[in-house]
Scaffold this motif. Structure first.
Motif, PDB file in Angstrom:
ATOM      1  N   MET A   1      26.220  45.572  29.928  1.00  0.00           N
ATOM      2  CA  MET A   1      27.171  44.662  30.582  1.00  0.00           C
ATOM      3  C   MET A   1      28.468  44.675  29.802  1.00  0.00           C
ATOM      4  SD  MET A   1      26.929  42.689  33.236  1.00  0.00           S
ATOM      5  CE  MET A   1      27.653  41.267  34.010  1.00  0.00           C
ATOM      6  N   LEU A   2      29.575  44.879  30.464  1.00  0.00           N
ATOM      7  CA  LEU A   2      30.859  44.919  29.771  1.00  0.00           C
ATOM      8  C   LEU A   2      31.325  43.517  29.455  1.00  0.00           C
ATOM      9  CD1 LEU A   2      32.745  47.633  31.812  1.00  0.00           C
ATOM     10  CD2 LEU A   2      31.360  47.901  29.775  1.00  0.00           C
ATOM     11  N   ASN A   3      32.042  43.361  28.371  1.00  0.00           N
ATOM     12  CA  ASN A   3      32.607  42.064  28.019  1.00  0.00           C
ATOM     13  C   ASN A   3      33.891  41.845  28.794  1.00  0.00           C
ATOM     14  OD1 ASN A   3      30.637  41.429  26.089  1.00  0.00           O
ATOM     15  ND2 ASN A   3      31.662  42.733  24.570  1.00  0.00           N
ATOM     16  N   VAL A   4      34.030  40.686  29.404  1.00  0.00           N
ATOM     17  CA  VAL A   4      35.238  40.343  30.142  1.00  0.00           C
ATOM     18  C   VAL A   4      36.166  39.584  29.217  1.00  0.00           C
ATOM     19  CG1 VAL A   4      36.157  39.092  32.111  1.00  0.00           C
ATOM     20  CG2 VAL A   4      33.956  40.230  32.284  1.00  0.00           C
ATOM     21  N   TRP A  74      41.577  52.914  35.618  1.00  0.00           N
ATOM     22  CA  TRP A  74      40.299  52.651  36.262  1.00  0.00           C
ATOM     23  C   TRP A  74      39.898  51.209  35.971  1.00  0.00           C
ATOM     24  CZ3 TRP A  74      36.383  57.253  35.261  1.00  0.00           C
ATOM     25  CH2 TRP A  74      36.937  58.456  35.747  1.00  0.00           C
ATOM     26  N   THR A  75      39.147  50.619  36.885  1.00  0.00           N
ATOM     27  CA  THR A  75      38.586  49.288  36.630  1.00  0.00           C
ATOM     28  C   THR A  75      37.243  49.191  37.320  1.00  0.00           C
ATOM     29  OG1 THR A  75      39.068  46.908  36.615  1.00  0.00           O
ATOM     30  CG2 THR A  75      39.593  48.108  38.646  1.00  0.00           C
ATOM     31  N   CYS A  76      36.434  48.248  36.858  1.00  0.00           N
ATOM     32  CA  CYS A  76      35.090  48.055  37.403  1.00  0.00           C
ATOM     33  C   CYS A  76      35.019  46.693  38.090  1.00  0.00           C
ATOM     34  CB  CYS A  76      34.054  48.133  36.276  1.00  0.00           C
ATOM     35  SG  CYS A  76      32.364  47.742  36.793  1.00  0.00           S
ATOM     36  N   ILE A  77      34.503  46.668  39.322  1.00  0.00           N
ATOM     37  CA  ILE A  77      34.261  45.422  40.046  1.00  0.00           C
ATOM     38  C   ILE A  77      32.830  45.452  40.561  1.00  0.00           C
ATOM     39  CG2 ILE A  77      34.984  43.886  41.905  1.00  0.00           C
ATOM     40  CD1 ILE A  77      37.711  45.232  41.886  1.00  0.00           C
ATOM     41  N   ARG A  78      32.026  44.517  40.090  1.00  0.00           N
ATOM     42  CA  ARG A  78      30.622  44.387  40.491  1.00  0.00           C
ATOM     43  C   ARG A  78      29.858  45.711  40.381  1.00  0.00           C
ATOM     44  NH1 ARG A  78      33.369  40.852  43.799  1.00  0.00           N
ATOM     45  NH2 ARG A  78      32.792  38.689  43.401  1.00  0.00           N
ATOM     46  N   GLY A  79      30.044  46.353  39.252  1.00  0.00           N
ATOM     47  CA  GLY A  79      29.266  47.557  38.971  1.00  0.00           C
ATOM     48  C   GLY A  79      29.816  48.836  39.538  1.00  0.00           C
ATOM     49  N   MET A  80      30.893  48.765  40.335  1.00  0.00           N
ATOM     50  CA  MET A  80      31.512  49.956  40.909  1.00  0.00           C
ATOM     51  C   MET A  80      32.871  50.199  40.259  1.00  0.00           C
ATOM     52  SD  MET A  80      29.430  51.316  42.948  1.00  0.00           S
ATOM     53  CE  MET A  80      27.899  50.901  43.780  1.00  0.00           C
ATOM     54  N   MET A  99      47.057  45.690  35.549  1.00  0.00           N
ATOM     55  CA  MET A  99      46.773  46.267  34.232  1.00  0.00           C
ATOM     56  C   MET A  99      45.881  45.368  33.375  1.00  0.00           C
ATOM     57  SD  MET A  99      47.801  49.283  33.861  1.00  0.00           S
ATOM     58  CE  MET A  99      47.571  49.368  32.078  1.00  0.00           C
ATOM     59  N   ARG A 100      45.775  44.098  33.720  1.00  0.00           N
ATOM     60  CA  ARG A 100      44.894  43.219  32.951  1.00  0.00           C
ATOM     61  C   ARG A 100      43.434  43.655  33.068  1.00  0.00           C
ATOM     62  NH1 ARG A 100      46.343  38.828  30.600  1.00  0.00           N
ATOM     63  NH2 ARG A 100      48.378  37.886  30.867  1.00  0.00           N
ATOM     64  N   ALA A 101      43.115  44.355  34.153  1.00  0.00           N
ATOM     65  CA  ALA A 101      41.738  44.810  34.352  1.00  0.00           C
ATOM     66  C   ALA A 101      41.589  46.297  34.047  1.00  0.00           C
ATOM     67  CB  ALA A 101      41.302  44.522  35.785  1.00  0.00           C
ATOM     68  N   ALA A 102      42.593  46.917  33.457  1.00  0.00           N
ATOM     69  CA  ALA A 102      42.566  48.359  33.189  1.00  0.00           C
ATOM     70  C   ALA A 102      41.541  48.700  32.115  1.00  0.00           C
ATOM     71  CB  ALA A 102      43.947  48.837  32.756  1.00  0.00           C
ATOM     72  N   GLY A 103      40.638  49.608  32.442  1.00  0.00           N
ATOM     73  CA  GLY A 103      39.677  50.110  31.472  1.00  0.00           C
ATOM     74  C   GLY A 103      38.562  49.143  31.125  1.00  0.00           C
ATOM     75  N   ASP A 105      35.634  45.822  32.740  1.00  0.00           N
ATOM     76  CA  ASP A 105      35.000  45.187  33.883  1.00  0.00           C
ATOM     77  C   ASP A 105      35.901  44.032  34.314  1.00  0.00           C
ATOM     78  OD1 ASP A 105      33.469  43.660  35.638  1.00  0.00           O
ATOM     79  OD2 ASP A 105      31.588  44.209  34.658  1.00  0.00           O
ATOM     80  N   GLY A 106      36.555  44.189  35.463  1.00  0.00           N
ATOM     81  CA  GLY A 106      37.506  43.187  35.924  1.00  0.00           C
ATOM     82  C   GLY A 106      36.935  42.221  36.939  1.00  0.00           C
ATOM     83  N   THR A 107      35.609  42.143  37.054  1.00  0.00           N
ATOM     84  CA  THR A 107      34.991  41.312  38.089  1.00  0.00           C
ATOM     85  C   THR A 107      35.413  39.857  37.983  1.00  0.00           C
ATOM     86  OG1 THR A 107      33.070  42.784  38.160  1.00  0.00           O
ATOM     87  CG2 THR A 107      32.817  40.597  39.131  1.00  0.00           C
TER      88      THR A 107
END
Length: 532
Positions: A1-4, A74-80, A99-103, A105-107
């Protein structure tokens, strides 16, 4: 799980920090040729949006972190995982927000602002693949049936992570004894379902009922929590619903009429999420198809549209809350929030609760370069449009015991004020004065201009002032934009008064106005900024 990341999103000075509940979120100035419709055309052009020539890959956390620049994002939303580089110049909130969600998990960041947006449709051509999940985080593989159900572009979502690694909930669950419960009984002709919420509730608006193709869905919204009941009924019932609310004891009774006078042994099969109690924001947004029954011109570019809810739906939108309208435009799903209004500011007779629960009136400003508003404007009477359940944090408790209500509205930011004015004047016995200051570009842009003037002439407690930024030479009213001297004269706090200030409009207007109101000595508890 990525840290947000724990930073606030959007940023304090962001173009998306505050938004009107009645219309679209405020946008940064996009370059010509970068509207939502332009983005839809780009996605259908056959251009390689991912750089992978159509391949879908598993993305590790380490690989995701590498793609964190404006030219490779790239960014990740709900595992995609999505390559949003091409979308950078099309993002209404600007590239800095994206850009806040760049690289990472931006969920969570996404859900704070865009929970209602169908990102799967908008970014389907940008799909890189799914996040690779370490073996240690996998509980068990999903069943084949579950995987087939959740397919996206032929790619199954990643397996669920271990409960020990899941983020803790933002708020603890309610105590067990505070959880609502239900019971049911029947007569020869009716089936009655009773929900005991175990708390005081509004007289209307907290229960939304949908009866569709034999499935009954009851959602009761209790503050920030949602209680849901969902069955496939065992026998047929008529497409009409009765609702009786005992607000003081927190009881809601739903009445269904049987088509046949047979005794039911049970209500039916329990469907997904039946008898669940969770945060409203964690509940998937639910839509029903409504029918367009009328369109009336309000100004040169704004119409009042009336939508008829399905016969099996009972939905009263509380004052200050909004709904989402959804439509498919060029095979892409487009969604926007709108705040319902009454059919008029000056009703000749009170609207019945039955009418309020079956009809929706929406102020639709048609933007020539927009996507959803021109589409709705082109609909014919009898066409359908998807409408969500009500959302928003506003509560009528804010009006309790107030003596002075001050409203600052700009453009279509007037929409939440319309019902608020009517409710305050009719239902707040302590109210002495309601004052509206309404900002527009030109006189022809003022919504319900004559009705506002009529209300002011009929009710001494209501006053309205208009401010135009582009007035004609003949205009004798206020000119300019919101500033200190206007509010000094507008915001009067008599001794012994209890005041509430509500603000709604474009982001720059709202943020500036809230700051100026605070400079006049008003505290946070006396200010409500409507957000979409």
């Amino acid at each position: 799980m990525l840290n947000v990341p724990s930073q606030s999103f959007p940023a304090v000075g962001s173009q998306q920090r505050v938004a009107p509940s009645g219309q679209s979120r405020n946008k940064v100035a996009l370059k010509p040729g970068h509207s939502m419709m332009d983005w839809i055309r780009v996605t259908k052009s056959g251009r390689d949006m991912t750089g992978l020539r159509g391949r879908l890959i598993d993305v590790t956390e380490e690989e995701l972190k590498k793609h964190n620049t404006k030219t490779d994002c790239w960014t990740c939303i709900r595992g995609m995982v999505y390559n949003v580089t091409a979308y950078m110049d099309f993002h209404p909130g600007g590239e800095d927000e994206l850009m806040r969600a760049a690289g990472i998990d931006g969920t969570e960041l996404f859900d704070q602002v865009h929970r209602w947006v169908n990102y799967e449709s908008m970014l389907k051509e940008c799909l890189v693949g799914r996040m690779a999940t370490r073996v240690s985080t996998v509980i068990k593989a999903q069943s084949i049936k579950e995987r087939e159900k959740a397919q996206l572009n032929g790619l199954a979502p990643p397996p669920p992570p271990s409960p020990a690694l899941l983020e803790p909930p933002a708020a603890p669950p309610p105590p067990k004894d505070a959880r609502p419960r239900y019971d049911w009984f029947q007569t020869d002709t009716t089936v009655n379902i009773v929900v005991y919420t175990k708390r005081k509730i509004p007289a209307s608006g907290c229960a939304v009922v949908d009866l569709r193709d034999g499935a009954l869905r009851i959602e009761v919204v209790l503050g920030k929590l949602s209680y849901l009941l969902h069955w496939r009924l065992v026998q047929e019932v008529e497409e009409r619903i009765g609702i009786h609310t005992a607000s003081a004891v927190g009881k809601i009774q739903l009445v269904l009429w049987k088509k046949a006078k047979a005794k039911w042994s049970e209500l039916g099969d329990q469907l997904d999420t039946h008898n669940t109690f969770e945060r409203s924001k964690d509940r998937a947004i639910y839509y029903r198809q409504c029918v367009l029954v009328s369109k009336t011109d309000v100004t040169h570019d704004t119409k009042l549209i009336c939508l008829q809810l399905p016969a099996g739906t009972h939905m009263h939108v509380p004052v200050g809350r909004h709904v989402y309208l959804r439509a498919s435009v060029q095979d892409s799903e487009v969604v926007k929030p709108y705040t319902p209004v009454e059919h008029t500011l000056l009703p000749e007779s009170p609207t019945t609760e039955e009418d309020e629960a079956s009809m929706l009136f929406i102020m639709l400003k048609v933007y020539p370069n927009g996507v959803l508003s021109p589409h709705i404007d082109r609909l014919n009477i009898g066409d359908s449009l998807s409408v969500s359940s009500p959302e928003g944090p506003f509560t009528l408790r804010l009006l309790r015991d107030i003596t002075h209500l001050y409203l600052l509205a700009a453009g279509t930011g007037f929409t939440p004020m319309a019902r608020l004015i009517h409710t305050a004047q009719a239902d707040v016995p302590t109210l002495r004065k309601t004052r509206l200051i309404f900002f527009n570009r030109q006189e022809r842009d003022i919504l319900w201009h004559s009705q506002l003037d009529q209300l002011a002439s009929k009710d001494d407690r209501f006053e309205v002032d208009y401010v135009l930024s582009e007035p004609s030479e003949s205009w004798t009213g206020w000119r300019g934009r919101v500033e200190v001297s206007m509010l000094t004269d507008f915001l009067v706090r008599p001794e012994g008064s209890k005041c509430l200030v509500c603000v709604c409009g474009p982001i720059a207007f709202t943020e500036l106005s809230v700051g100026l109101v605070k400079d006049q000595g008003f505290i946070d508890e006396e200010i409500h900024a409507f957000q979409g």
